[in-house]
Every structure is written in structure tokens, then in C-alpha cells.
Design an enzyme around this catalytic site. Sequence first.
Site, PDB file in Angstrom:
ATOM      1  N   TYR A 269      -5.398   7.406  14.932  1.00 27.19           N
ATOM      2  CA  TYR A 269      -6.614   8.516  14.517  1.00 27.19           C
ATOM      3  C   TYR A 269      -7.770   8.727  15.292  1.00 27.19           C
ATOM      4  O   TYR A 269      -8.226   9.137  15.331  1.00 27.19           O
ATOM      5  CB  TYR A 269      -7.180   8.324  13.494  1.00 27.19           C
ATOM      6  CG  TYR A 269      -6.251   8.641  11.435  1.00 27.19           C
ATOM      7  CD1 TYR A 269      -5.348   7.566  11.472  1.00 27.19           C
ATOM      8  CD2 TYR A 269      -7.227   9.310  11.261  1.00 27.19           C
ATOM      9  CE1 TYR A 269      -4.597   8.324  11.019  1.00 27.19           C
ATOM     10  CE2 TYR A 269      -5.447   9.489  10.049  1.00 27.19           C
ATOM     11  CZ  TYR A 269      -4.039   9.241   9.965  1.00 27.19           C
ATOM     12  OH  TYR A 269      -3.164   9.658   8.595  1.00 27.19           O
TER      13      TYR A 269
ATOM     14  N   LYS B 249       3.874  -3.350  11.727  1.00 30.36           N
ATOM     15  CA  LYS B 249       5.705  -3.339  12.581  1.00 30.36           C
ATOM     16  C   LYS B 249       5.594  -4.543  13.844  1.00 30.36           C
ATOM     17  O   LYS B 249       6.008  -3.460  15.038  1.00 30.36           O
ATOM     18  CB  LYS B 249       5.536  -2.632  12.467  1.00 30.36           C
ATOM     19  CG  LYS B 249       7.482  -1.964  13.413  1.00 30.36           C
ATOM     20  CD  LYS B 249       8.373  -1.674  12.000  1.00 30.36           C
ATOM     21  CE  LYS B 249       9.531  -1.528  12.627  1.00 30.36           C
ATOM     22  NZ  LYS B 249      10.949  -1.456  11.801  1.00 30.36           N
TER      23      LYS B 249
ATOM     24  N   ASP C  75       8.144  -0.770   7.584  1.00 33.32           N
ATOM     25  CA  ASP C  75       9.441  -0.503   6.237  1.00 33.32           C
ATOM     26  C   ASP C  75       9.828  -1.485   5.697  1.00 33.32           C
ATOM     27  O   ASP C  75      10.337  -0.859   4.379  1.00 33.32           O
ATOM     28  CB  ASP C  75      10.910  -0.151   8.315  1.00 33.32           C
ATOM     29  CG  ASP C  75      11.076  -1.388   8.778  1.00 33.32           C
ATOM     30  OD1 ASP C  75       9.884  -2.153   8.542  1.00 33.32           O
ATOM     31  OD2 ASP C  75      11.703  -1.183   9.942  1.00 33.32           O
TER      32      ASP C  75
ATOM     33  N   ASP D 145      -2.099   4.955   6.227  1.00 35.93           N
ATOM     34  CA  ASP D 145      -2.136   6.223   5.242  1.00 35.93           C
ATOM     35  C   ASP D 145      -0.971   6.856   4.670  1.00 35.93           C
ATOM     36  O   ASP D 145      -0.898   7.175   3.230  1.00 35.93           O
ATOM     37  CB  ASP D 145      -2.752   7.139   6.759  1.00 35.93           C
ATOM     38  CG  ASP D 145      -2.070   8.873   6.222  1.00 35.93           C
ATOM     39  OD1 ASP D 145      -2.881   9.509   5.015  1.00 35.93           O
ATOM     40  OD2 ASP D 145      -1.513   9.552   6.338  1.00 35.93           O
TER      41      ASP D 145
ATOM     42  N   ASP E 225      -0.024   6.995  -0.088  1.00 43.31           N
ATOM     43  CA  ASP E 225       0.865   8.255  -0.232  1.00 43.31           C
ATOM     44  C   ASP E 225       1.970   7.685  -1.470  1.00 43.31           C
ATOM     45  O   ASP E 225       2.267   7.764  -2.198  1.00 43.31           O
ATOM     46  CB  ASP E 225       1.506   9.381   0.515  1.00 43.31           C
ATOM     47  CG  ASP E 225       0.519  10.332   0.398  1.00 43.31           C
ATOM     48  OD1 ASP E 225      -1.036   9.843   0.133  1.00 43.31           O
ATOM     49  OD2 ASP E 225       0.522  11.439   1.566  1.00 43.31           O
TER      50      ASP E 225
HETATM   51  C1  IPM Z   1      -6.105  10.915   3.918  1.00 48.77           C
HETATM   52  C2  IPM Z   1      -5.910  12.107   4.026  1.00 48.77           C
HETATM   53  C3  IPM Z   1      -6.028  12.250   5.946  1.00 48.77           C
HETATM   54  C4  IPM Z   1      -5.895  11.072   7.162  1.00 48.77           C
HETATM   55  C5  IPM Z   1      -6.253  13.581   6.790  1.00 48.77           C
HETATM   56  C6  IPM Z   1      -6.277  14.628   5.562  1.00 48.77           C
HETATM   57  C7  IPM Z   1      -6.464  13.772   7.531  1.00 48.77           C
HETATM   58  O1  IPM Z   1      -4.356  12.445   4.553  1.00 48.77           O
HETATM   59  O2  IPM Z   1      -6.639  10.674   3.026  1.00 48.77           O
HETATM   60  O3  IPM Z   1      -5.100  10.269   3.424  1.00 48.77           O
HETATM   61  O4  IPM Z   1      -4.839  11.191   7.308  1.00 48.77           O
HETATM   62  O5  IPM Z   1      -6.549   9.844   6.933  1.00 48.77           O
HETATM   63 MN    MN Z   2      -3.614  10.498   3.764  1.00 42.84          MN
END
Ligand code: IPM
Ligand code: MN
Length: 326
Positions: free
Chosen positions: A121, A171, A204, A228, A232
Site C-alpha cells: 500500500y 507467506k 493461503d 485487506d 473480507d
Molecule cells: C478496506 C478497503 C480499502 C483498502 C480500499 C477502499 C482502498 O478495501 O478498507 O479494506 O484496500 O484498504
Molecule cells: Mn478491503
Amino acid sequence: MAHRIGIIGGDGIGPEVIAEGLKVIKSAGVDLDTVDYDLGGGRYGRDGTVLPDSVLDEWRELDALYLGAVGAPEVPPGLIERGLLLKMRFALDLYVNLRPFVYPSASIDFAVVRENTEGTYAGEGGFLRNGTPHEVATQGSVNTRYGVERAIRYSFDLAMQRRRHLTLVHKTNVLTFSGDLWERTFDEVSAEYPEVETSYNHVDAACIYFVQSPEQYDVIVTDNLFGDILTDLGGAVSGGIGLASSANLNPDRTGPSMFEPVHGSAPDIAGQGVANPKAAILSGAMMLDFLGESAAAQRIERACADPVTDVKGTVAIGDAVAQLVA
Ligand code: IPM
Ligand code: MN
């Protein structure tokens, strides 16, 4: 004294879910002195503003920031995300992205500590011979001992307050340079926390365990990109991304921390009143907890877990939670 909070509703469902979060906080009896910031894709479309330095300077004087979601289909992809959200995380040195996952019916109760200022990032890299048949693109991962160590130390401290188990996810079998730095730092800091049991998972494999045996986790620490992606997945296995809250923390408290749901602006459902505001409400609870209002924060968490708040509609859910915490 009321806490001084900067509000960035942002784009899409962002303003809708933040309105419910503010309603719930008020109902819980916590006094906020809020300042609204009209930022995001909408603002950019009107006058090209993304995040002026003068606004960043104002934010430094606040107690916290509460953000809905940013990113809009009508603006160039990633522009607002990088120029507003990532800039905020970096400029305010919000080096811990804390993402808790609690889902009792699947025995899930773990927290991911995502390093929030480095890795892929950081923007290292570039093009060579851009647009030609021989073009080269590099995108490096920046890992400093300082940055890695402070995220890891935060994670050990957090594990001490929880079930005293910490897993490093990386990893290391392939990422031999950054992985080596993470692993050595982890092992060295671990020696200072003999009460914390540690383990290591390749990222993984962690994806399998998140789905098959998430109850094994207490605290996880990982880098920015793995964090990140994993968070999710964490949301998906623990009741959906509509419940996933997060805190972008400056644990040293040299400036404000920022609280936002893990989900995005969801332009496809914006304005329909169907978005689940619980991720934003729970992010608001994390904000209250960080501001020392832990009793109110716990009441909000309990209310969000109460089946009577499992109703349909953004406002109806907000009302149900607000009623329970009153
Ligand atoms: C998150 C989002 C952000 C990230 C994006 C919107 C840049 O996906 O906060 O997880 O990748 O950090
Ligand atoms: Mn995200």
C-alpha cells in the site's frame, strides 16, 4: 466534555449507515460534538477536492473521525480511495487497522490486526517504457522494522487482554525478504510475552482455516494486503460484511483515530434504505470504547447481537438498536 468527532459520510451507502451510527451513539447517552466533512466522490465531482492539507490539519485537533465509505463509480477508480482513505491512514499514522469478528453461532471470536501504513500500500514502484510492448511495472512491498514491530507489539498487548493467543499470517515460504523480517520481529517480541501462545500460518492456509476452523483464532497479525483480503473473508464467514467493523488506530494517541465499517460504498444499493448499518454502528462502538466510553460501547455491541434488532431496512435496524441501548 463532548468528544469532538469529524464525520465523513462519504459516498454511496456511507452517509446512510453513519446517520444510524450517530443515532445509536446519541441514544446510548454519549455526547458528541460533530463536524461534518463533505468529502468523497461527490465532492470531487463538483470541485475536484479530495483531501486538502488544511482539512488534515483540522483533523489533527479532533478526538476521532467516523467514516462511512468512499469511492464512487463516476470518478476514476481508486482516486478517492487512495487520495482520501489511504492518505488519511498514512498522514495520521493510523498504523493499526483492527478488525474484530464475533459470530457466536460459528464459535468465531477473533481480531485481525492489519498493519496499516506499509506493505504494497505504500505506493512504491512505477512504470518503465509505459504503454510500449516492452513496458515494465513494479509494485514493491515496503516493510520497515519499526513499522512491523509496532504492529506486532500492539497485537501481543491485545492478545494479553484476550485469550492470549497470537497467530502471525504471512507467506514466508515465498516472500523471503519481507517474510523473514516479519518472522524474526515476531519471534523477538514474542520472547517478551511468555504468557502469549503463538502460531504461524501461511496466508493461503489461513484462508482454509478461516472457513473450516475459525474458532482456533484469537488475535491475528498480518501485513497490509494480506489483512485487506483476509478481513473480507473474515466478514464473509462471520455473518456477512454488513456486520464487519474496524478501527484505524493511532495507539500512541498523538492524533485522532478513525473508525469505519469494512464494507465499501455499495453504489448498487445506495439510496434504497436496504444497507445493513450494523457494521457502521459497531465501528461507532469501537470509537466509543477507544474514547473511554466502554460501558456505552458494550451496550451497543450487545444490542447489535440481539435478534430483536435483526429487522429489515437501514433505518429500522438503526431504530431497533437505538431503542435497546437507550
Ligand atoms: C478496506 C478497503 C480499502 C483498502 C480500499 C477502499 C482502498 O478495501 O478498507 O479494506 O484496500 O484498504
Ligand atoms: Mn478491503
